[in-house]
Write an enzyme that holds these catalytic residues in place. Structure first.
Site, PDB file in Angstrom:
ATOM      1  N   ASP A 152      -6.495  -7.235   3.465  1.00  0.00           N
ATOM      2  CA  ASP A 152      -7.436  -6.447   2.789  1.00  0.00           C
ATOM      3  C   ASP A 152      -8.438  -7.496   2.116  1.00  0.00           C
ATOM      4  O   ASP A 152      -9.607  -7.332   2.467  1.00  0.00           O
ATOM      5  CB  ASP A 152      -7.014  -5.515   1.798  1.00  0.00           C
ATOM      6  CG  ASP A 152      -8.282  -4.953   1.102  1.00  0.00           C
ATOM      7  OD1 ASP A 152      -8.987  -3.963   1.940  1.00  0.00           O
ATOM      8  OD2 ASP A 152      -8.058  -4.610  -0.109  1.00  0.00           O
ATOM      9  N   TYR A 172       1.004  -1.295  -0.078  1.00  0.00           N
ATOM     10  CA  TYR A 172       0.019   0.006  -0.005  1.00  0.00           C
ATOM     11  C   TYR A 172       0.895   1.238  -0.187  1.00  0.00           C
ATOM     12  O   TYR A 172       0.410   2.296  -0.409  1.00  0.00           O
ATOM     13  CB  TYR A 172      -0.818   0.095   1.249  1.00  0.00           C
ATOM     14  CG  TYR A 172      -2.228  -0.691   0.987  1.00  0.00           C
ATOM     15  CD1 TYR A 172      -2.205  -2.054   0.846  1.00  0.00           C
ATOM     16  CD2 TYR A 172      -3.220   0.038   0.998  1.00  0.00           C
ATOM     17  CE1 TYR A 172      -3.395  -2.742   0.467  1.00  0.00           C
ATOM     18  CE2 TYR A 172      -4.653  -0.694   0.874  1.00  0.00           C
ATOM     19  CZ  TYR A 172      -4.747  -1.966   0.691  1.00  0.00           C
ATOM     20  OH  TYR A 172      -5.886  -2.689   0.349  1.00  0.00           O
ATOM     21  N   ASP A 203      -2.950 -18.007   0.365  1.00  0.00           N
ATOM     22  CA  ASP A 203      -3.849 -18.459  -0.607  1.00  0.00           C
ATOM     23  C   ASP A 203      -4.611 -19.683   0.017  1.00  0.00           C
ATOM     24  O   ASP A 203      -5.951 -19.794  -0.099  1.00  0.00           O
ATOM     25  CB  ASP A 203      -3.372 -19.064  -1.881  1.00  0.00           C
ATOM     26  CG  ASP A 203      -2.209 -19.830  -1.911  1.00  0.00           C
ATOM     27  OD1 ASP A 203      -1.491 -20.217  -0.886  1.00  0.00           O
ATOM     28  OD2 ASP A 203      -1.607 -20.615  -2.596  1.00  0.00           O
ATOM     29  N   ASP A 205     -12.363  -9.102   3.718  1.00  0.00           N
ATOM     30  CA  ASP A 205     -13.560  -9.019   2.957  1.00  0.00           C
ATOM     31  C   ASP A 205     -14.352 -10.478   2.894  1.00  0.00           C
ATOM     32  O   ASP A 205     -15.477 -10.719   2.931  1.00  0.00           O
ATOM     33  CB  ASP A 205     -13.377  -8.594   1.459  1.00  0.00           C
ATOM     34  CG  ASP A 205     -13.915  -7.042   1.172  1.00  0.00           C
ATOM     35  OD1 ASP A 205     -13.372  -6.472   2.242  1.00  0.00           O
ATOM     36  OD2 ASP A 205     -13.977  -6.785   0.045  1.00  0.00           O
ATOM     37  N   LYS A 253       2.907 -15.380   2.084  1.00  0.00           N
ATOM     38  CA  LYS A 253       3.432 -16.120   0.897  1.00  0.00           C
ATOM     39  C   LYS A 253       4.870 -16.268   0.813  1.00  0.00           C
ATOM     40  O   LYS A 253       5.586 -15.820   0.048  1.00  0.00           O
ATOM     41  CB  LYS A 253       2.927 -15.577  -0.513  1.00  0.00           C
ATOM     42  CG  LYS A 253       1.279 -15.834  -0.608  1.00  0.00           C
ATOM     43  CD  LYS A 253       1.194 -17.044  -1.315  1.00  0.00           C
ATOM     44  CE  LYS A 253       1.645 -17.249  -2.747  1.00  0.00           C
ATOM     45  NZ  LYS A 253       1.050 -18.689  -3.177  1.00  0.00           N
TER      46      LYS A 253
HETATM   47  C1  IPM Z   1     -10.592  -1.318   3.452  1.00  0.00           C
HETATM   48  C2  IPM Z   1     -10.689  -0.707   2.058  1.00  0.00           C
HETATM   49  C3  IPM Z   1      -9.654   0.202   1.860  1.00  0.00           C
HETATM   50  C4  IPM Z   1      -8.433  -0.430   1.417  1.00  0.00           C
HETATM   51  C5  IPM Z   1      -9.953   1.194   0.452  1.00  0.00           C
HETATM   52  C6  IPM Z   1     -11.032   1.987   0.414  1.00  0.00           C
HETATM   53  C7  IPM Z   1      -8.788   1.876   0.257  1.00  0.00           C
HETATM   54  O1  IPM Z   1     -10.985  -1.640   1.102  1.00  0.00           O
HETATM   55  O2  IPM Z   1     -10.456  -0.567   4.439  1.00  0.00           O
HETATM   56  O3  IPM Z   1     -10.566  -2.615   3.540  1.00  0.00           O
HETATM   57  O4  IPM Z   1      -8.039  -1.077   0.689  1.00  0.00           O
HETATM   58  O5  IPM Z   1      -7.637  -0.676   2.555  1.00  0.00           O
HETATM   59 MG    MG Z   2     -11.046  -3.708   1.849  1.00  0.00          MG
END
Ligand code: IPM
Ligand code: MG
Length: 370
Positions: free
Chosen positions: A250, A142, A226, A254, A193
């Site tokens: 990240d 990042y 993975d 999700d 990884k």
């Molecule tokens: C998160 C989001 C952010 C990230 C974006 C909005 C920049 O996806 O907080 O998970 O990638 O960290």
């Molecule tokens: Mg995210």
């Protein structure tokens, strides 16, 4: 009682709608002797860009540095797809994380029993799930330099992102994971990884060293990231605390969000280093879901992740675990009564909007404290 100073950055899309429910909750708590919360507000993301051409301005950054905790909504949307990369809405969020030194991102994934059927996985896989992902938040790809797109002059371009980690960054994030595991089920799974990436090799090595030196009492496992993603959907209850880098964190968070029924359910805390003298730390609290431009403005967004993020602020910044428990119980109770926003709706339940869900949580708090 000390006054707690909050900075509310609602952002874009559904951000302001879900933040409105936090404001009402704060007012309710102030009125019921559960603390003295003051708040200021500011612009971030696309709305800040529209106002002054930047994803966050210096005055707002100064307020973020000075407050006790930032409560953040969401940023981004198709409206700003074409703005220059440096001032895109997400740049405001990333600057807050970096400049406040919020290296530790705590993302709990809890599946409320009432929601087990809202998950795309079978009930027995997710019912009662309670895991935490610890995502490194200020390093890795990042922020690594160089980060460029170069024109090679032959009709080709070359894009470079840099994945970089120093020992100290891996040490401090693994300490957060081990310390949290000690308060839970005493198990940490580290994901990287190491079979492909040098940062993975170092990550693995450093986590093992910290474990051997300071946390031998905690069970430590390693999974390749993975395979870890696969295990998260196969049998997520094998995990307690997962520690991983910025990019894998990240993605994996999700995935974990969907285990709980909806992205609209997941809160998060981003914490800086504890100041040894003041025993305070910089902190920001935000829902994991984004700005959801497709439903913004309709009053249908789920405010639970935002409300639960505020509960995390009570727990991690203000040492008010009792009040945080109360909010979480109130959320569970509202769900038990069959109230559902559109993202978690299921047969036989009552469909409600953002405001009604906020009302229901406050009503349950009234009831639980009566
Ligand atoms: C998160 C989001 C952010 C990230 C974006 C909005 C920049 O996806 O907080 O998970 O990638 O960290
Ligand atoms: Mg995210």
């Amino acid at each position: 009682m000390p006054t707690h100073k909050l900075l509310l950055l609602a952002g874009d899309g559904i951000g302001p709608e879900v933040m409105a429910e936090v404001k009402r909750l704060v007012a309710w708590m102030n009125a019921h002797g559960m603390g003295t919360f003051e708040y200021d507000e500011g612009l971030v993301g696309g709305s800040a860009y529209d106002a002054h051409g930047k994803a966050i301005d210096e005055a707002t950054m100064a307020k973020a540095q000075a407050c006790d905790a930032v409560i953040f909504g969401a940023v981004g949307g198709p409206k700003w797809d074409k703005v220059p990369y440096d001032v895109r809405p997400e740049a405001g969020l990333l600057r807050l994380r970096k400049d406040l030194g919020l290296f530790a991102n705590i993302r709990p994934a809890i599946c409320y029993p009432a929601l087990a059927d809202a998950s795309s996985l079978k009930r027995d896989v997710v019912d009662g799930l309670d895991i935490v992902i610890i995502r490194e938040l200020t390093g890795g790809v990042y922020f690594g330099e160089p980060k460029t797109i170069t024109d090679l002059g032959n009709g080709q371009k070359r894009a470079v992102d840099t994945q970089v980690y120093d020992t100290y960054e891996i040490e401090r994030i693994s300490r957060v994971a081990f310390e949290l595991a000690r308060k839970r089920n005493n198990k940490v799974t580290s994901m990287e990884k190491r079979n492909v990436m040098k940062t993975g090799v170092l990550w693995n090595e450093v986590v093992q060293q910290v474990h051997a030196r300071e946390f031998k009492d905690v069970t430590l496992e390693h999974q390749l990231a993975d395979a870890g993603g696969m295990q998260l959907v196969r049998w997520p209850k094998q995990f307690d605390v997962i520690v991983t880098d910025n990019l894998f964190g990240d993605m994996l968070s999700d995935v974990a969000a969907m285990l709980t029924g909806s992205l609209g359910m997941l809160p998060s805390a981003s914490l800086g280093e504890m100041d040894a003298k003041t025993r305070t730390r910089k902190a920001m609290y935000e829902p994991v879901h984004g700005s959801a431009p497709d439903i913004a403005g309709n009053g249908v967004a789920n405010p639970i992740a935002m409300i639960a993020s505020f509960a995390m602020a009570l727990r991690y910044s203000f040492d008010r675990g009792k009040e945080a428990d109360l909010i979480e119980k109130a959320i569970a109770a509202a769900l038990d009564k069959g109230l559902r926003t559109a993202d978690i709706k299921s047969e036989g339940c009552k469909l409600v909007g953002t405001r009604e869900m906020g009302d229901a949580v406050i009503a349950e708090m009234e009831r639980l404290t009566a």
